[in-house]
Design a protein around this motif. Structure first.
Motif, PDB file in Angstrom:
ATOM      1  N   ALA A 200     -45.694  -3.683  16.604  1.00 23.93           N
ATOM      2  CA  ALA A 200     -45.937  -2.224  17.191  1.00 23.93           C
ATOM      3  C   ALA A 200     -44.422  -2.007  17.766  1.00 23.93           C
ATOM      4  N   ALA A 201     -43.346  -3.356  18.454  1.00 21.58           N
ATOM      5  CA  ALA A 201     -42.179  -3.097  17.692  1.00 21.58           C
ATOM      6  C   ALA A 201     -41.397  -2.720  16.420  1.00 21.58           C
ATOM      7  N   VAL A 202     -41.553  -3.542  15.652  1.00 21.85           N
ATOM      8  CA  VAL A 202     -41.525  -3.589  14.766  1.00 21.85           C
ATOM      9  C   VAL A 202     -41.378  -2.212  13.194  1.00 21.85           C
ATOM     10  N   THR A 203     -43.500  -1.619  13.931  1.00 21.84           N
ATOM     11  CA  THR A 203     -43.287  -0.064  13.440  1.00 21.84           C
ATOM     12  C   THR A 203     -42.523   0.396  14.070  1.00 21.84           C
ATOM     13  N   GLY A 204     -42.164   0.171  15.028  1.00 22.64           N
ATOM     14  CA  GLY A 204     -41.077   1.538  15.637  1.00 22.64           C
ATOM     15  C   GLY A 204     -39.476   1.091  15.353  1.00 22.64           C
ATOM     16  N   VAL A 205     -39.217   0.675  14.486  1.00 19.10           N
ATOM     17  CA  VAL A 205     -38.182   0.241  14.037  1.00 19.10           C
ATOM     18  C   VAL A 205     -37.983   0.172  12.705  1.00 19.10           C
ATOM     19  N   MET A 206     -38.876   0.372  11.998  1.00 22.35           N
ATOM     20  CA  MET A 206     -38.342   0.707  10.675  1.00 22.35           C
ATOM     21  C   MET A 206     -39.061   2.897  11.012  1.00 22.35           C
ATOM     22  N   LEU A 207     -40.543   3.385  11.877  1.00 22.68           N
ATOM     23  CA  LEU A 207     -40.334   5.121  11.607  1.00 22.68           C
ATOM     24  C   LEU A 207     -39.176   5.765  12.108  1.00 22.68           C
ATOM     25  N   GLY A 208     -38.583   4.648  13.182  1.00 19.39           N
ATOM     26  CA  GLY A 208     -37.537   5.326  14.220  1.00 19.39           C
ATOM     27  C   GLY A 208     -35.958   5.749  13.094  1.00 19.39           C
ATOM     28  N   ALA A 209     -35.856   4.372  12.714  1.00 14.27           N
ATOM     29  CA  ALA A 209     -35.148   4.520  11.176  1.00 14.27           C
ATOM     30  C   ALA A 209     -35.416   5.804  10.064  1.00 14.27           C
ATOM     31  N   PHE A 210     -37.140   5.755  10.155  1.00 19.33           N
ATOM     32  CA  PHE A 210     -37.127   6.530   8.505  1.00 19.33           C
ATOM     33  C   PHE A 210     -36.865   8.187   9.291  1.00 19.33           C
ATOM     34  N   TYR A 211     -37.190   8.609  10.405  1.00 23.17           N
ATOM     35  CA  TYR A 211     -37.074   9.924  11.111  1.00 23.17           C
ATOM     36  C   TYR A 211     -35.687   9.919  11.606  1.00 23.17           C
ATOM     37  N   ALA A 212     -34.567   9.506  12.176  1.00 19.29           N
ATOM     38  CA  ALA A 212     -33.333   9.354  11.998  1.00 19.29           C
ATOM     39  C   ALA A 212     -32.571   9.378  10.790  1.00 19.29           C
ATOM     40  N   LEU A 213     -33.260   9.136   9.456  1.00 22.86           N
ATOM     41  CA  LEU A 213     -32.090   8.454   8.771  1.00 22.86           C
ATOM     42  C   LEU A 213     -33.008   9.201   6.825  1.00 22.86           C
ATOM     43  N   GLY A 214     -34.070   9.667   7.247  1.00 22.86           N
ATOM     44  CA  GLY A 214     -34.556   9.815   6.038  1.00 22.86           C
ATOM     45  C   GLY A 214     -34.445  11.191   4.945  1.00 22.86           C
ATOM     46  N   ALA A 215     -33.790  11.904   5.739  1.00 23.31           N
ATOM     47  CA  ALA A 215     -33.062  13.285   5.325  1.00 23.31           C
ATOM     48  C   ALA A 215     -31.832  13.147   4.359  1.00 23.31           C
ATOM     49  N   VAL A 216     -31.567  11.794   5.447  1.00 22.94           N
ATOM     50  CA  VAL A 216     -30.310  11.976   4.557  1.00 22.94           C
ATOM     51  C   VAL A 216     -29.777  11.495   3.832  1.00 22.94           C
ATOM     52  N   PHE A 217     -30.771  10.269   3.693  1.00 27.71           N
ATOM     53  CA  PHE A 217     -31.748   9.525   2.339  1.00 27.71           C
ATOM     54  C   PHE A 217     -31.415  10.809   0.820  1.00 27.71           C
ATOM     55  N   ILE A 218     -32.298  11.420   0.898  1.00 31.69           N
ATOM     56  CA  ILE A 218     -32.898  12.485   0.147  1.00 31.69           C
ATOM     57  C   ILE A 218     -31.090  12.932  -0.015  1.00 31.69           C
ATOM     58  N   ARG A 219     -30.124  13.352   0.825  1.00 31.81           N
ATOM     59  CA  ARG A 219     -29.062  14.234   0.410  1.00 31.81           C
ATOM     60  C   ARG A 219     -28.352  13.134  -0.092  1.00 31.81           C
ATOM     61  N   ARG A 220     -28.368  11.742   0.021  1.00 26.48           N
ATOM     62  CA  ARG A 220     -27.286  11.094  -0.810  1.00 26.48           C
ATOM     63  C   ARG A 220     -27.331  10.436  -2.017  1.00 26.48           C
ATOM     64  N   LEU A 221     -29.094  11.195  -2.306  1.00 28.24           N
ATOM     65  CA  LEU A 221     -29.729  10.513  -3.581  1.00 28.24           C
ATOM     66  C   LEU A 221     -29.055  11.927  -4.599  1.00 28.24           C
ATOM     67  N   GLY A 222     -28.901  12.779  -3.328  1.00 26.52           N
ATOM     68  CA  GLY A 222     -28.526  14.108  -4.788  1.00 26.52           C
ATOM     69  C   GLY A 222     -29.416  15.277  -4.070  1.00 26.52           C
ATOM     70  N   GLY A 223     -30.504  15.165  -3.189  1.00 23.01           N
ATOM     71  CA  GLY A 223     -31.131  16.068  -2.662  1.00 23.01           C
ATOM     72  C   GLY A 223     -30.513  17.051  -1.950  1.00 23.01           C
ATOM     73  N   ASP A 224     -31.061  18.344  -2.555  1.00 18.92           N
ATOM     74  CA  ASP A 224     -31.065  19.304  -1.513  1.00 18.92           C
ATOM     75  C   ASP A 224     -32.024  19.227  -0.458  1.00 18.92           C
ATOM     76  N   VAL A 225     -31.895  20.800   0.295  1.00 21.28           N
ATOM     77  CA  VAL A 225     -32.497  20.798   1.845  1.00 21.28           C
ATOM     78  C   VAL A 225     -34.254  20.465   1.462  1.00 21.28           C
ATOM     79  N   SER A 226     -34.356  21.359   0.041  1.00 19.58           N
ATOM     80  CA  SER A 226     -35.953  21.178   0.421  1.00 19.58           C
ATOM     81  C   SER A 226     -36.155  20.494  -0.294  1.00 19.58           C
ATOM     82  N   SER A 227     -35.791  19.448  -1.467  1.00 20.74           N
ATOM     83  CA  SER A 227     -35.938  18.123  -1.889  1.00 20.74           C
ATOM     84  C   SER A 227     -36.017  17.102   0.017  1.00 20.74           C
ATOM     85  N   ALA A 228     -35.349  17.669   0.726  1.00 23.06           N
ATOM     86  CA  ALA A 228     -35.716  16.357   2.423  1.00 23.06           C
ATOM     87  C   ALA A 228     -36.388  17.104   2.609  1.00 23.06           C
ATOM     88  N   ALA A 229     -36.861  18.249   2.875  1.00 21.51           N
ATOM     89  CA  ALA A 229     -37.875  18.562   3.752  1.00 21.51           C
ATOM     90  C   ALA A 229     -39.237  18.231   2.802  1.00 21.51           C
TER      91      ALA A 229
END
Length: 419
Positions: A200-229
């Motif tokens: 449960a703790a490791v799952t929290g670490v994984m999903l906490g990182a994703f929710y906070a930074l997943g959209a930033v990951f897409i933007r830094r790959l060159g995607g726009d806001v629609s791609s992040a959504a």
């Protein structure tokens, strides 16, 4: 009952995309990944703290007044983002958001648990999960309303949150009394189920990182806001799709081996995302697979822990695992952001892959250290939200054991003992 489900759907449509929106705005303003991770961690810290403290407020003023107060404060804090953009202010607002969302979850989950009967609790839980994830997934597309006016997403989010008060304040159903169930202490819970706690703790670490930074990951790959959504919603809806098949699989085989397999598959999915060079259909497919695997891990860990506890401990065990998950989710954004700083955008999912690899190693050690429980002791898997400890009251078997314990405490004979 329908008014409660409508309220959570509307509120999640308004608040479910705020993590993505905040991350995108901070990234666009030039803040480094660690600062963005700090804002993400603040939310989960507020959610964890609120889970432990809001019960006192609800007991004092009642569910309806407390729900209205939490949503009003959440709506106001959402508008405050549009006033001034600064990492300290926004981190403080994210912490306040976490506190308010915890209050909303505790109100609704305790209300649903009290109003549902044992034979209908499974259907109520399913409806709650559908409303929760559908609102969160569909809300991601509200990111696209910011083309002409930057403050518009905050305004729309605040409007939806305010509207979510109406089904609750206009309901004719009386609010219930809030129970006194307490989560099991983490040390005792670890003694009972080491893999449940660590998973449960490791799952929290994984999903906490994703929710906070997943959209930033897409933007830094060159995607726009629609791609992040689109990417964020693909992960969320993918998470809904695979939970049931994986849960049923864990009922038929040694649950620990299924957990090992899901963590190992999450390593592969995360690595595939990290190595994908640009947004597109392959990334969406990998994202949906990643969501399906990682979203299933928490209920699998809860089910595994419940294979080793007594019926009277199930509510406390599930509540304790939610807190362990939330603590991990508060750490994940900071650790993931640090990795991104040194390794680039793909470092986020490389970090997640490393976390899943560590969980696989720990799970393999537990497989060697302790035998699996007999098949007859392995309770049926059931999907549970990763919200607050109060979500454990929606578990049909755990709630039934809790109700029976309270009746015994009050000297009421259970119906099956009257025969």
């Amino acid at each position: 009952m329908r008014s409660l489900l409508l309220a959570i759907f509307v509120m999640m449509a308004g608040s479910g995309f705020m993590a993505t929106l905040v991350s995108l705005r901070l990234e666009g303003a030039g803040y480094p990944p660690f600062a963005i991770g700090l804002a993400g961690a603040a939310y989960f810290a507020g959610l964890t703290g609120g889970s432990l403290t809001v019960g006192r407020i609800i007991r004092q003023v009642g569910h309806i007044r407390a729900f209205a107060a939490f949503v009003a404060l959440l709506s106001a804090s959402t508008l405050a983002y549009a006033v001034h953009q600064h990492i300290v202010l926004w981190s403080g607002l994210r912490f306040a958001d976490g506190l308010c969302v915890a209050g909303v979850y505790v109100c609704l989950e305790s209300w649903l648990g009290d109003r549902s009967e044992p034979r209908t609790r499974g259907a109520v839980l399913a409806g709650y999960m559908v409303a929760l994830y559908a609102g969160q997934g569909l809300g991601q597309f509200l990111l696209n309303v910011s083309d002409e006016k930057p403050s518009m997403p905050f305004i729309v989010a605040s409007m939806l949150m305010s509207l979510s008060i109406l089904p609750i304040t206009l309901t004719r159903s009386s609010s219930p009394a809030l129970g006194e169930d307490q989560p099991l202490p983490v040390r005792r819970l670890y003694t009972i189920s080491p893999l449940g706690v660590v998973g449960a703790a490791v799952t929290g670490v994984m999903l906490g990182a994703f929710y906070a930074l997943g959209a930033v990951f897409i933007r830094r790959l060159g995607g726009d806001v629609s791609s992040a959504a689109l990417f964020m919603s693909a992960v969320i809806f993918g998470g809904v799709a695979l939970q049931l098949p994986l849960g049923r699989l864990s009922d038929r085989f040694d649950r620990r081996r299924v957990i090992v397999g899901v963590f190992a598959a999450a390593v592969a999915a995360s690595a595939a995302i990290a190595l994908t060079p640009a947004p597109g259909l392959p990334l969406l497919a990998f994202g949906a697979l990643f969501g399906g695997l990682t979203f299933a891990l928490y209920p699998l860990c809860v089910a595994h822990a419940n294979d080793h506890v007594t019926p009277d401990q199930r509510v406390g065990a599930s509540g304790g695992l939610v807190l362990v998950y939330s603590a991990g989710a508060a750490v994940g954004p900071l650790a993931g952001a640090t990795t991104m700083t040194f390794t680039g955008a793909g470092g986020l999912f490389l970090f997640i892959a490393v976390c899943a690899t560590a969980a696989v190693a720990f799970a393999l050690w537990r497989l060697a250290a302790r035998g699996s429980p007999p098949q007859e002791r392995q309770r049926a898997w059931i999907v549970l939200p990763r919200t607050t400890p109060m979500s454990a009251t929606l578990d049909p078997l755990a709630a039934e054991a809790r109700d029976a314990r309270r009746k015994r405490r009050l000297g009421v004979t259970a119906p099956w003992r009257k025969r």
